[in-house]
Design an enzyme around this catalytic site. Structure first.
Site, mmCIF file in Angstrom:
data_model
loop_
_atom_site.group_PDB
_atom_site.id
_atom_site.type_symbol
_atom_site.label_atom_id
_atom_site.label_comp_id
_atom_site.label_asym_id
_atom_site.label_seq_id
_atom_site.Cartn_x
_atom_site.Cartn_y
_atom_site.Cartn_z
ATOM 1 N N ILE A 193 -32.366 -11.962 7.261
ATOM 2 C CA ILE A 193 -31.239 -12.418 6.450
ATOM 3 C C ILE A 193 -30.467 -11.179 6.014
ATOM 4 C CG2 ILE A 193 -30.545 -13.649 4.366
ATOM 5 C CD1 ILE A 193 -33.416 -15.006 4.548
ATOM 6 N N GLU A 194 -29.247 -11.044 6.524
ATOM 7 C CA GLU A 194 -28.443 -9.853 6.229
ATOM 8 C C GLU A 194 -27.536 -10.060 5.027
ATOM 9 O OE1 GLU A 194 -28.263 -8.155 10.786
ATOM 10 O OE2 GLU A 194 -26.442 -8.999 9.930
ATOM 11 N N CYS A 254 -35.923 -8.453 6.381
ATOM 12 C CA CYS A 254 -36.424 -8.675 7.739
ATOM 13 C C CYS A 254 -37.212 -9.987 7.825
ATOM 14 C CB CYS A 254 -37.340 -7.527 8.143
ATOM 15 S SG CYS A 254 -36.522 -5.923 8.236
ATOM 16 N N GLU A 259 -40.134 -10.509 9.145
ATOM 17 C CA GLU A 259 -41.544 -10.308 8.835
ATOM 18 C C GLU A 259 -41.787 -10.341 7.330
ATOM 19 O OE1 GLU A 259 -39.478 -8.608 10.791
ATOM 20 O OE2 GLU A 259 -40.569 -7.324 12.180
ATOM 21 N N CYS A 314 -41.518 -3.022 7.152
ATOM 22 C CA CYS A 314 -42.355 -4.199 7.398
ATOM 23 C C CYS A 314 -43.795 -3.798 7.697
ATOM 24 C CB CYS A 314 -41.778 -5.036 8.531
ATOM 25 S SG CYS A 314 -40.265 -5.899 8.054
#
Length: 141
Positions: A48-49, A58, A60, A103
């Protein structure tokens, strides 16, 4: 719980489904993840930016944070898939998509060194690494 190729394929399929939920207006690079707990539950995530970049998350970490926020803290494996958009905006998995360093560090916080990281192009084409292989000498307290 022992993980086998059937479990790998189920995780990979779950991760692939998450590509459709990615919010990637800046990078146009979709990532999906599916995290398996020791109890057999799967938590999914997508990237999700955000225009400010720093608040982006990210796939993960989305899966891990969902799981931890619901009380889970014992994990066996995570499947990760990702790729750029085609001209229609649909994700295309061309290569294996390893987790970023942040991550990997989140994984080190919650997982043992033998935690499995499954990098996949499809349910039939994948590689499996341990956390120790992808993040040797990790930082921990």
């Amino acid at each position: 719980m022992n993980i086998n190729s059937k479990d790998y394929k189920a995780l990979i399929s779950s991760a692939i489904k998450m590509l459709d939920f990615s919010y990637v207006p800046y990078s146009h690079f979709h990532v999906g993840a599916a995290l398996l707990t020791t109890q057999g539950k799967i938590y999914t995530g997508c990237n999700i930016e955000n225009a400010a970049y720093g608040p982006s998350n990210c796939a993960e970490r989305t899966a891990f944070f969902k799981a931890v926020s619901e009380g889970e803290k014992s994990f066996i494996a995570i499947a990760i898939v990702g790729g750029p958009e085609d001209e229609t905006g649909k994700p295309v998995i061309k290569d294996f998509c390893p987790p970023c360093g942040v991550c990997r560090q989140v994984m080190a916080e919650f997982c043992k060194k033998d935690f499995e990281i499954i990098l996949a192009k499809s349910p039939e084409e994948y590689k499996v690494f341990t956390l120790e292989e992808l993040l040797p000498e990790s930082f921990s307290l």
